[in-house]
Design a protein around this motif. Structure first.
Motif, PDB file in Angstrom:
ATOM      1  N   ARG A  70       0.894  -0.926  -0.003  1.00 59.38           N
ATOM      2  CA  ARG A  70      -0.125  -0.049  -0.118  1.00 59.38           C
ATOM      3  C   ARG A  70       0.903   1.402   0.138  1.00 59.38           C
ATOM      4  NH1 ARG A  70      -4.909   0.908  -1.233  1.00 59.38           N
ATOM      5  NH2 ARG A  70      -5.570  -0.860  -0.134  1.00 59.38           N
ATOM      6  N   ASN A  71       0.782   1.967  -1.060  1.00 56.73           N
ATOM      7  CA  ASN A  71       1.553   3.320  -1.082  1.00 56.73           C
ATOM      8  C   ASN A  71       0.664   4.525  -1.031  1.00 56.73           C
ATOM      9  OD1 ASN A  71       4.193   2.033  -1.953  1.00 56.73           O
ATOM     10  ND2 ASN A  71       2.848   1.295  -3.847  1.00 56.73           N
ATOM     11  N   THR A  72       1.010   5.417  -0.099  1.00 56.92           N
ATOM     12  CA  THR A  72       0.029   6.511   0.189  1.00 56.92           C
ATOM     13  C   THR A  72       1.076   7.882   0.332  1.00 56.92           C
ATOM     14  OG1 THR A  72       0.725   6.230   2.714  1.00 56.92           O
ATOM     15  CG2 THR A  72      -1.225   5.128   1.774  1.00 56.92           C
ATOM     16  N   GLY A  73       0.189   8.805   0.069  1.00 59.74           N
ATOM     17  CA  GLY A  73       0.675  10.155  -0.007  1.00 59.74           C
ATOM     18  C   GLY A  73      -0.071  11.343   0.955  1.00 59.74           C
ATOM     19  N   THR A  74       0.534  11.749   1.675  1.00 61.58           N
ATOM     20  CA  THR A  74       0.118  12.762   2.857  1.00 61.58           C
ATOM     21  C   THR A  74       0.781  14.262   2.531  1.00 61.58           C
ATOM     22  OG1 THR A  74       0.110  10.972   4.102  1.00 61.58           O
ATOM     23  CG2 THR A  74      -0.320  13.071   5.261  1.00 61.58           C
ATOM     24  N   ASN A  75      -0.318  15.249   2.674  1.00 63.48           N
ATOM     25  CA  ASN A  75       0.203  16.409   2.350  1.00 63.48           C
ATOM     26  C   ASN A  75       0.659  17.299   3.515  1.00 63.48           C
ATOM     27  OD1 ASN A  75      -1.946  17.285   3.800  1.00 63.48           O
ATOM     28  ND2 ASN A  75      -3.286  18.045   1.959  1.00 63.48           N
ATOM     29  N   GLN A  76       1.086  18.424   3.388  1.00 63.59           N
ATOM     30  CA  GLN A  76       1.815  19.157   4.588  1.00 63.59           C
ATOM     31  C   GLN A  76       0.945  19.158   5.753  1.00 63.59           C
ATOM     32  OE1 GLN A  76       1.263  20.246   1.625  1.00 63.59           O
ATOM     33  NE2 GLN A  76       0.530  22.322   1.735  1.00 63.59           N
ATOM     34  N   ARG A  77      -0.350  19.283   5.458  1.00 59.33           N
ATOM     35  CA  ARG A  77      -1.472  19.374   6.524  1.00 59.33           C
ATOM     36  C   ARG A  77      -1.565  18.178   7.110  1.00 59.33           C
ATOM     37  NH1 ARG A  77      -2.602  22.522   2.485  1.00 59.33           N
ATOM     38  NH2 ARG A  77      -3.912  21.182   1.419  1.00 59.33           N
ATOM     39  N   GLY A  78      -1.213  16.869   6.814  1.00 60.12           N
ATOM     40  CA  GLY A  78      -1.423  15.701   7.409  1.00 60.12           C
ATOM     41  C   GLY A  78      -2.538  14.962   6.609  1.00 60.12           C
ATOM     42  N   GLU A  79      -3.038  15.468   5.660  1.00 58.21           N
ATOM     43  CA  GLU A  79      -4.354  14.896   5.182  1.00 58.21           C
ATOM     44  C   GLU A  79      -3.835  13.758   4.055  1.00 58.21           C
ATOM     45  OE1 GLU A  79      -6.936  18.973   4.946  1.00 58.21           O
ATOM     46  OE2 GLU A  79      -5.404  18.546   3.456  1.00 58.21           O
ATOM     47  N   LEU A  80      -4.356  12.725   3.954  1.00 59.26           N
ATOM     48  CA  LEU A  80      -4.093  11.562   2.931  1.00 59.26           C
ATOM     49  C   LEU A  80      -4.675  12.142   1.792  1.00 59.26           C
ATOM     50  CD1 LEU A  80      -3.058   8.884   2.792  1.00 59.26           C
ATOM     51  CD2 LEU A  80      -5.289   8.084   3.123  1.00 59.26           C
ATOM     52  N   VAL A  81      -3.871  12.309   0.592  1.00 65.15           N
ATOM     53  CA  VAL A  81      -4.400  12.544  -0.856  1.00 65.15           C
ATOM     54  C   VAL A  81      -4.144  11.436  -1.795  1.00 65.15           C
ATOM     55  CG1 VAL A  81      -3.738  14.942  -0.137  1.00 65.15           C
ATOM     56  CG2 VAL A  81      -1.985  13.445  -1.125  1.00 65.15           C
ATOM     57  N   PHE A  82      -3.492  10.308  -1.535  1.00 63.10           N
ATOM     58  CA  PHE A  82      -3.474   9.626  -2.421  1.00 63.10           C
ATOM     59  C   PHE A  82      -3.114   8.199  -2.014  1.00 63.10           C
ATOM     60  CE2 PHE A  82       0.172   7.103  -4.518  1.00 63.10           C
ATOM     61  CZ  PHE A  82      -0.402   6.886  -5.844  1.00 63.10           C
ATOM     62  N   SER A  83      -3.568   7.101  -2.521  1.00 61.04           N
ATOM     63  CA  SER A  83      -3.284   5.847  -2.017  1.00 61.04           C
ATOM     64  C   SER A  83      -3.635   4.835  -3.269  1.00 61.04           C
ATOM     65  CB  SER A  83      -4.589   5.414  -0.932  1.00 61.04           C
ATOM     66  OG  SER A  83      -4.411   3.905  -0.711  1.00 61.04           O
ATOM     67  N   VAL A  84      -2.577   3.719  -3.234  1.00 60.72           N
ATOM     68  CA  VAL A  84      -2.796   2.669  -4.400  1.00 60.72           C
ATOM     69  C   VAL A  84      -2.232   1.336  -3.784  1.00 60.72           C
ATOM     70  CG1 VAL A  84      -0.422   3.342  -5.577  1.00 60.72           C
ATOM     71  CG2 VAL A  84      -1.976   2.100  -6.679  1.00 60.72           C
ATOM     72  N   LEU A  85      -2.733   0.330  -4.241  1.00 57.86           N
ATOM     73  CA  LEU A  85      -2.215  -1.232  -3.839  1.00 57.86           C
ATOM     74  C   LEU A  85      -1.418  -1.479  -4.949  1.00 57.86           C
ATOM     75  CD1 LEU A  85      -2.079  -2.919  -1.586  1.00 57.86           C
ATOM     76  CD2 LEU A  85      -4.250  -4.160  -2.701  1.00 57.86           C
ATOM     77  N   ALA A  86      -0.109  -1.593  -4.970  1.00 59.06           N
ATOM     78  CA  ALA A  86       0.694  -2.231  -6.000  1.00 59.06           C
ATOM     79  C   ALA A  86       1.067  -3.544  -5.694  1.00 59.06           C
ATOM     80  CB  ALA A  86       1.777  -1.298  -5.972  1.00 59.06           C
ATOM     81  N   THR A  87       1.374  -4.220  -6.850  1.00 58.29           N
ATOM     82  CA  THR A  87       1.680  -5.643  -6.572  1.00 58.29           C
ATOM     83  C   THR A  87       2.989  -5.886  -7.461  1.00 58.29           C
ATOM     84  OG1 THR A  87      -0.704  -6.605  -6.640  1.00 58.29           O
ATOM     85  CG2 THR A  87       1.016  -7.990  -7.159  1.00 58.29           C
ATOM     86  N   ALA A  88       4.015  -6.676  -7.223  1.00 63.11           N
ATOM     87  CA  ALA A  88       5.157  -7.056  -7.710  1.00 63.11           C
ATOM     88  C   ALA A  88       5.777  -8.227  -7.326  1.00 63.11           C
ATOM     89  CB  ALA A  88       6.240  -5.917  -7.359  1.00 63.11           C
ATOM     90  N   PHE A  89       6.249  -8.749  -8.266  1.00 66.01           N
ATOM     91  CA  PHE A  89       7.203 -10.218  -8.131  1.00 66.01           C
ATOM     92  C   PHE A  89       8.522  -9.951  -7.405  1.00 66.01           C
ATOM     93  CE2 PHE A  89       4.181 -11.583 -11.468  1.00 66.01           C
ATOM     94  CZ  PHE A  89       3.646 -12.595 -10.956  1.00 66.01           C
ATOM     95  N   VAL A  90       8.921 -10.583  -6.540  1.00 68.42           N
ATOM     96  CA  VAL A  90      10.210 -10.489  -5.956  1.00 68.42           C
ATOM     97  C   VAL A  90      10.707 -11.902  -5.770  1.00 68.42           C
ATOM     98  CG1 VAL A  90       9.807  -8.507  -4.775  1.00 68.42           C
ATOM     99  CG2 VAL A  90       9.101 -10.639  -3.318  1.00 68.42           C
TER     100      VAL A  90
END
Length: 97
Positions: A70-90
């Motif tokens: 789960r990748n997320t982005g939070t702005n300078q005010r502490g608000e969640l602005v972005f979220s994505v569930l990424a999948t990868a082979f390792v």
């Protein structure tokens, strides 16, 4: 993205200097649940975070694992602005275990 790549390269150099083995990522089958929760405006500062949500073995290729992050982005005010569930082979450390 340019800063993300540069930071990743810096972290790799530091890990190599410590004698650590660098993780190799395989192909990505894609992502899900992409959400832009709030607008990102010019001048905003976004802090990104990643957290592993699941790990499993690949059914068809036991030498590979599948990780969902789960990748997320939070702005300078502490608000969640972005979220994505990424999948990868390792590659698995102990394939077949």
């Amino acid at each position: 993205m340019k800063l993300l790549v540069a930071d990743g390269q810096r972290l790799i150099k530091e890990a190599l200097a410590r004698g650590e083995k660098i993780a190799v990522w395989g192909p990505s089958p894609g992502f899900r649940e992409l959400r832009w929760i709030k607008p990102v405006l010019a001048g905003d500062t976004i802090s990104y975070a990643s957290e592993v949500e699941s790990l499993r073995s690949s059914e068809k290729r036991p030498e590979w694992g599948v990780v969902q992050v789960r990748n997320t982005g939070t702005n300078q005010r502490g608000e969640l602005v972005f979220s994505v569930l990424a999948t990868a082979f390792v590659p698995r450390r102990n394939a077949g275990s």
